[in-house]
Scaffold this active site. Structure first.
Site, short mmCIF file in Angstrom:
data_model
loop_
_atom_site.label_atom_id
_atom_site.label_comp_id
_atom_site.label_asym_id
_atom_site.label_seq_id
_atom_site.Cartn_x
_atom_site.Cartn_y
_atom_site.Cartn_z
N HIS A 460 0.75 -1.40 0.17
CA HIS A 460 -0.26 -0.14 0.29
C HIS A 460 0.92 1.37 -0.03
CE1 HIS A 460 -3.10 -2.05 1.96
NE2 HIS A 460 -3.70 -2.29 0.78
N GLU A 697 -20.23 9.36 -22.65
CA GLU A 697 -19.38 8.42 -21.39
C GLU A 697 -20.09 6.77 -21.33
OE1 GLU A 697 -19.17 9.35 -16.87
OE2 GLU A 697 -21.90 9.93 -17.39
N ASP A 721 -15.61 6.21 -18.12
CA ASP A 721 -16.64 5.09 -17.88
C ASP A 721 -16.97 4.24 -19.79
OD1 ASP A 721 -18.05 4.86 -15.78
OD2 ASP A 721 -18.76 6.39 -15.85
N CYS A 768 -13.17 15.77 -19.80
CA CYS A 768 -13.19 15.68 -18.77
C CYS A 768 -13.13 14.30 -17.59
CB CYS A 768 -14.54 16.33 -17.44
SG CYS A 768 -15.69 15.02 -17.99
C1 PEP Z 1 -16.25 9.72 -16.85
O1 PEP Z 1 -16.26 8.90 -17.00
O2 PEP Z 1 -15.04 9.60 -17.46
C2 PEP Z 1 -16.08 10.83 -15.72
C3 PEP Z 1 -15.12 11.92 -16.08
O3 PEP Z 1 -17.05 10.65 -14.73
P1 PEP Z 1 -16.75 9.75 -13.69
O4 PEP Z 1 -15.17 9.63 -12.86
O5 PEP Z 1 -17.94 10.85 -12.45
O6 PEP Z 1 -17.40 8.72 -13.23
MG MG Z 2 -18.81 8.61 -15.84
#
Ligand code: PEP
Ligand code: MG
Length: 838
Positions: A460, A697, A721, A768
């Site tokens: 860890h 996503e 995602d 993002c």
């Molecule tokens: C993603 O899925 O890339 C995202 C930005 O949302 P989260 O990581 O919060 O699911």
């Molecule tokens: Mg996401």
């Protein structure tokens, strides 16, 4: 040895339903890495010989053996999955190595109930380990009984032998400690063989006076290498150096499910001629630093006179435990907010350990006999550690380190010690073994690097050190602890070396490299507040992903052009009641206020799947990531979304607030929310409707980007995602972590399609997901048409700098070519070639 070359029919070694390898719930067997073969889900308790032959290898733990048939076919018979961990319990082998056995002779008996209860699966395998020489043809895929015909084995046409080229060049050697759980048993041995086969050079393992070529699975297993054993590796041939590095990494990196997160392949300790003044160890987190050595010692307790009042001691221990529990809770909440899943998993485990009844009971008994709480707690922990170490399992031994962590934390609380190390900034901290909490403390104090006498690269602490970017080496040996305090050292984690007596020239050189890195960071930071334009003038917005107003302020200070993603589900993680409209409004307003005049993209609540909130219990789902998550929540709890939209519509100025919808899969979902938003605007008499964006996503959304862009103000690609759903790989699956790579060409195609669809309607596209923070991907994303990158706040300056060194038209041209590559690693390789990292 004489092989009769005949076609062979194998009879069923077990009774039960037959499965193809692809159906076996184990990635190594299922992928055929160990060879072709077949599986049986057994209903009987004895394994029989599938043909006549010689027993050439029996696993130390009696769960597998290898038979060589008279035609040279080598057959691995492996009972159950992960049964190596049973350490022989429940198995009795009925034959010896070297025995000649007849067809259907009983080979090993096992306790069906015991094994079934304790292992992952009883599915057993018959694998032809020299599949390069033979072909396998199943006869049946139905249920079989022992002795019934199961497989045909046919010799392949051979194609020449080894060429002289295989043996050119000097022989390179290295040594390494085996990190694989249970030692080099079948699955890790297969991976080693596969690694070696990726190179032209010949490779061998040497252990305890015996050697085996890495081409032979049986040879490798026959070395009976236990975990943590130190083995020598030698390679000879045209690509010996690369082969050696790959093997050292493969041997020192436990199979994915053994480590908490995919550790990058780290170069391990190497044997060259022993270098004076240098300690060799294993790299746990890369980097090169110099600084004064600082020895950190564990707390030592004075003698306990005994005869304490048990009640008082119990009270003291409970108070200390409560304090530690609430400290860990705090760390956990921070980790959740920052979506730091490594930290979250590690400290959740600590909380669970703290409540372990075995520990509390042992400490209670010691106190009942008059022992001080401090000593009782120490002894209780030490005896549990001993139990873990005795198992002989690295994984469990590493968990002993987590117990030591708790020992120290509770002792500090009991002793009223302010938990603070006086470590000079820039020091290289040396310790027997550091704990996760030590690491968090030390990283806050600005230490330069960490080195430990013990420890493993999959522990860890190692995971945390990598996350913090702190160079760290483990397994340097106890000599480390004899070094004088304050001596100048060089920690070259990349090279697996700790230089104890670097001369002035070397120190100056390392210092120079460090200075250059710092200077580069400072230069990037100095430019962080200007816009990022490519060399040919394309503006790329570099925003930040944040989880709170405090993080938003940090992002602004770091030069972020805005907030590209506020994950609202993390604003309210550490509570048991739902926030009302007013509370939500204040929280969103605080983030807007923290961002000056920049815009803020606020995503509506995305619970479900990997994100759960205490105050919003959702129905248990068979497949939560495919269930009611993201915007689908509006389907079952429309009032929650309405409440959030109301709160959002009341922030000011609304022109700076953009709303983002997670997990959209079709246009109707967007249209529905648009209508709700319009209705709420009228209800609240809000004139200006905020911009409304859609997260891309899910592959469906990427494929429908053009239709979505017609009704959306912007699109933001969530590569986390999108990877999960495109590759059909759980984003939190430790065993698949290395393969869930958003640079996979299939994802790149979806990103390209999203950008092309959005362009039709002049709609801008951002990213993002975590890919935006990967500097290797910046050029490619720009080339595919992305105009906004929302990154982690500390990386804003670096990504802006990256943008400024790119030529957008060149990015476009090269990116198109990369779409045609065959794998994520091919794309990564090409990115390194075209746009090397500084
Ligand atoms: C993603 O899925 O890339 C995202 C930005 O949302 P989260 O990581 O919060 O699911
Ligand atoms: Mg996401």
């Amino acid at each position: 040895m004489h092989n009769n070359n005949k076609e062979l029919t194998l009879s069923a070694p077990l009774s039960g339903p037959v499965l193809t390898l692809a159906k076996v719930p184990d990635p190594v067997f299922a992928s055929g890495t160990m060879g072709d073969g077949i599986a049986i889900d057994p209903l009987n308790d004895t394994l029989h010989a599938p043909c006549a032959g010689v027993v050439v290898h029996i696993a130390r733990t009696g769960h597998a053996l290898t038979l060589r048939a008279d035609n040279g076919a080598e057959l691995l018979l492996h009972l159950g999955l992960d049964t190596v961990e049973l350490q022989g319990q429940g198995f009795s082998v009925l034959v010896k190595e070297g025995d000649r056995v007849s067809n259907s002779q009983p080979l090993l008996r096992y306790d069906l109930d015991q094994v079934a209860q304790q292992c992952k699966s009883l599915v057993s395998l018959l694998i032809l380990t020299n599949s390069q020489d033979f072909q396998v043809r199943p006869i049946t895929l139905k249920s079989v009984k022992v002795g019934e015909p199961l497989l045909h084995i046919i010799r392949r046409q051979t194609s020449g032998g080894e060429s002289a080229e295989d043996f050119i060049g000097e022989e390179l050697t290295g040594h390494v400690r085996i990190a694989h759980r249970g030692g080099l048993h079948a699955r890790p041995a297969a991976l080693i063989r596969q690694t070696a086969q990726g190179f032209k050079s010949k490779s061998w393992l040497h252990y305890a006076g015996k050697s085996a070529t890495c081409d032979s699975l049986i040879g490798l297993m026959g070395l009976a290498i236990g975990e943590q054993a130190e083995v020598h590796v030698s390679c000879q041939g045209p690509d010996a150096e690369a082969a050696l590095q790959a093997l050292l990494a493969a041997l020192s990196t436990a199979l994915a499910e053994d480590s908490h997160a995919a550790a990058p392949a780290m170069p391990a300790a190497r044997v060259r001629a022993a270098e004076a003044g240098v300690l060799h160890g294993v790299c746990a987190a890369p980097g090169l630093v110099s600084g004064p050595l600082f020895r950190l010692s564990a707390i030592s307790l004075p003698q306990d006179p005994g005869d304490h009042d048990p009640q008082q001691q119990l009270q003291a221990l409970e108070t200390a435990l409560n304090q530690v529990r609430s400290d860990i809770d705090h760390t956990l909440n921070q980790a959740k907010k920052q979506r730091n899943s490594d930290e979250e998993a590690i400290f959740s485990a600590h909380l669970a350990l703290l409540e372990d009844p075995a520990l509390l009971e042992a400490a209670g008994q010691f106190m009942a006999s008059g022992m001080a709480a401090t000593h009782a707690w120490s002894q209780a922990i030490e005896s549990q550690c001993e139990v873990l170490r005795q198992t002989g399992s690295t994984l469990l031994a590493e968990r002993a380190n987590d117990l030591i962590d708790l020992k120290q934390r509770v002792l500090r609380a009991l002793l009223g010690d302010a938990w603070h190390y006086e470590v000079p900034a820039g020091a290289i901290v040396a310790a027997h073994e550091l704990t996760p909490s030590d690491l968090l403390q030390l990283s806050q104090q600005g230490v330069g690097g960490l080195c430990m006498a013990e420890g493993g690269a999959t522990s860890h602490v190692a995971i945390l050190a990598r996350g913090k970017g702190l160079p760290c080496m483990v397994a340097l040996g106890s000599t480390l602890l004899d070094q004088p305090q304050g001596q100048s050292v060089v920690l070259d984690a990349d090279g697996g070396r700790l230089e104890l007596t670097p001369g002035p020239e070397r120190l100056a050189e390392v210092h120079q490299i460090q200075l250059q890195q710092q200077q580069r960071r400072a230069e990037q930071q100095a430019q962080a507040h200007s816009s990022a334009l490519t060399r040919d003038g394309l503006h790329i917005e570099v925003a930040a992903n944040v989880a709170s107003a405090t993080e938003a302020a940090e992002a602004l200070a770091n030069g972020a052009d805005g907030v590209g993603l506020l994950r609202t589900e993390f604003l309210f993680v550490d509570r048991h009641t739902a926030p009302d409209e007013q509370e939500q409004r204040l929280a969103y307003q605080a983030v807007l206020d923290a961002m000056g005049d920049k815009s803020v993209i606020i995503r509506t609540i995305d619970v479900g799947g990997d994100k759960q909130l205490d105050y919003l219990p959702l129905p248990v789902e068979a497949n939560p990531v495919l269930g009611l998550r993201g915007i689908r929540l509006a389907q079952v709890r429309p009032e929650l979304l309405d409440q959030q939209l109301r709160a959002l519509l009341q922030v000011s100025p609304l022109s700076r607030c953009r709303i983002l919808l997670p997990m959209v899969t079709e246009v109707d979902e967007l249209l529905h929310i648009r209508r709700r938003l319009d209705a709420l605007c009228s209800e609240l008499r809000v004139k200006q409707r905020p911009q409304l964006g859609v997260m891309i996503e899910v592959p469906a959304a990427a494929l429908l980007a053009e239709q979505l862009a017609e009704h959306a103000d912007f699109l933001s690609i969530g590569t986390n995602d999108l990877s999960q759903y495109t590759l059909a790989m759980d984003r939190d699956h430790a065993g698949l972590a290395a393969r869930v790579d958003a640079l996979h060409p299939a994802l790149l195609r979806l990103i390209a399609q999203t950008c092309a669809g959005a362009a039709v309607h002049d709609c801008w596209v951002g990213v993002c997901g975590a890919l935006a923070s990967d500097p290797l991907a910046t050029a490619l994303l720009i080339g595919l048409g992305v105009r906004e990158l929302s990154v982690s706040p500390v990386q804003v300056a670096e990504i802006k700098d990256r943008v400024r060194h790119l030529d957008a038209s060149e990015c476009r041209r090269i990116s198109q070519d990369l779409l045609t590559l065959s794998s994520a690693s091919a794309v990564r390789h090409a990115c390194h070639q075209h746009w090397p990292l500084g």
